[in-house]
Design a protein around this motif. Sequence first.
Motif, PDB file in Angstrom:
ATOM      1  N   ARG A  41     -18.460 -32.850 -38.084  1.00 58.29           N
ATOM      2  CA  ARG A  41     -18.807 -34.277 -37.987  1.00 58.29           C
ATOM      3  C   ARG A  41     -17.812 -34.990 -37.077  1.00 58.29           C
ATOM      4  O   ARG A  41     -18.188 -35.873 -36.298  1.00 58.29           O
ATOM      5  N   ALA A  45     -18.467 -37.167 -33.756  1.00 55.20           N
ATOM      6  CA  ALA A  45     -18.008 -38.558 -33.671  1.00 55.20           C
ATOM      7  C   ALA A  45     -17.101 -38.777 -32.466  1.00 55.20           C
ATOM      8  O   ALA A  45     -17.128 -39.832 -31.830  1.00 55.20           O
ATOM      9  N   LEU A 217     -18.570 -38.343 -42.464  1.00 47.97           N
ATOM     10  CA  LEU A 217     -18.029 -39.325 -41.516  1.00 47.97           C
ATOM     11  C   LEU A 217     -16.913 -40.153 -42.187  1.00 47.97           C
ATOM     12  O   LEU A 217     -15.886 -40.465 -41.568  1.00 47.97           O
TER      13      LEU A 217
END
Lengths: 247, 292
Positions: A41, A45, A217
């Motif tokens: 993740r 990101a 996240l």
Amino acid sequence: MRRLATTLISLAGFLIVWKLLTVLTGTPDYILPAPEVVAGRALRAIGSGLLWEHTAVTLSEILLGLTVGAATAITVGVALGKSVVIERVLSPYIVAAQSVPILALAPLLDIWFGGGLLARVLICALIVFFPIAIATMVGVRSADPLLVELFRSLGATPGQRATRLEIPSALPVIFGGLRVGVTLAVIGAVVAEWAGASSGLGVLINIANQGLFDTPLMFVALTTLAVIGISLHGLVVSIERRLIVHP
Amino acid sequence: MTVEPTIQTSRAPMPAGLPLRLNGVNVVFPSAAGPLEALRGLTLDIPAGSLTVVIGPNGCGKSTLLRLIAGLLRPTEGSVRLIEGVDAEPRAGDGRVGLVFQQPRLVPWLTILDNVALPLTFKPVSRLPLVRVRAGSTTADDAKVLAQEALDRVGLADAATSYPAHLSGGMAQRAGLARALITDPPILLLDEPFSALDALTREAFDGELQRLWMNSPRTVVLVTHSVGEAIRMADRIVVMTARPGSVARVIPVDMPRPRPATAAGSATDLEAKVRSALAEVHPPELRPWIDR
């Protein structure tokens, strides 16, 4: 080299325990994501620029808040340390400001200072202020009284005594306060963002948690905050090593 | 043929150093247990350029006396004068007094050179009227040159870049002496400077101090507990009474210099005189144990 090895081994151990915990308990990713899920993740990101966008905001709040907070705290701390009268007048207000939860104070400051970067820097500075000011005060007072008398006998002005004797004597203690201060600055920035901001790692945590149910996240944002804290703490320690003479 | 009459100058050469005059000095410290009288009615004249040794029982106010002369303390009553006229009162840090303390009091984070140069860094050298330096010498470099010279004088030239923690007690105390001498003060005060050192090191220092004083005379006041040291060093020995301190006796010492470490041993009459004076100022219960 040995220190680096110790750190890496400890980090690997932490990741293994984390991974085992997710496997053995069968906890779903939205409650406790496995380390590789968080890593994946994080890569996404970073790739999309999302992480940097929020990190840059939070980092600037932290650095500005720390600078403003520490500079004010050291100045006020020297004054508190050198004058009993100033301490008597100011300390009730300083203690009161520190005793009121910053969580409660943050929305108020947000309204007063227009909800922009200024408000968030001030909230951050406020939380940083107390430990550094108290450390400076204690440190300044701990100057060797024999050296204080020596400086007096040599005709040093009170200002020269402060810059040449009392502040250098206080440096180890001031740096103790700074170490506490940098970690509080990270907390201060997140609290300030929660009081009203549209970007920053604190905001990202809220979005991930409540808006998207994107727990990985959220872990990415938390890890980033931790890394910022550790890096700043390390920076303070290395400045301390350079600045303080250990003959 | 006429012979020019030789003009005899009857005027003695200007004495180096400043004279000191303490007149009816009382010092009272406030304390939790009520006011504490440190000195009572102390009157003492110290001639310019003399080497005066002050000796007396513990707590008789010897250090208080030095702090008065250094301007670190004002008398509760009475007066302390360095010279006649204006600017007569001692003021801490005006460069007229150099102080060597019982502890070296070196700043731990400064090198020995910077420690010795410290007195010159608080105000421009040119503002210290009594410092003999080249005209216009005010920079940090000049301060370092003077500091190195001062270190040379006390035999510490090689220790300039060391930190105080690396010095032996004797070397640290010599650095303290260099720091006190760097402004070339007309008055030098030494508060039991060698009491923490072993006997041989101390004798070596006394010899060195005597030599320094003979080379550039100034008014020196040395506080000590040692009768032998007093006799070796002093022009005059001032014996103080127990607290509240005042002057019990002033005993002149008239022996040629430089005096060796064994000076006291060869002046038995004098030693007996000093010991007898000391025995009188000590509390009665101690007297049987004091050798006269």
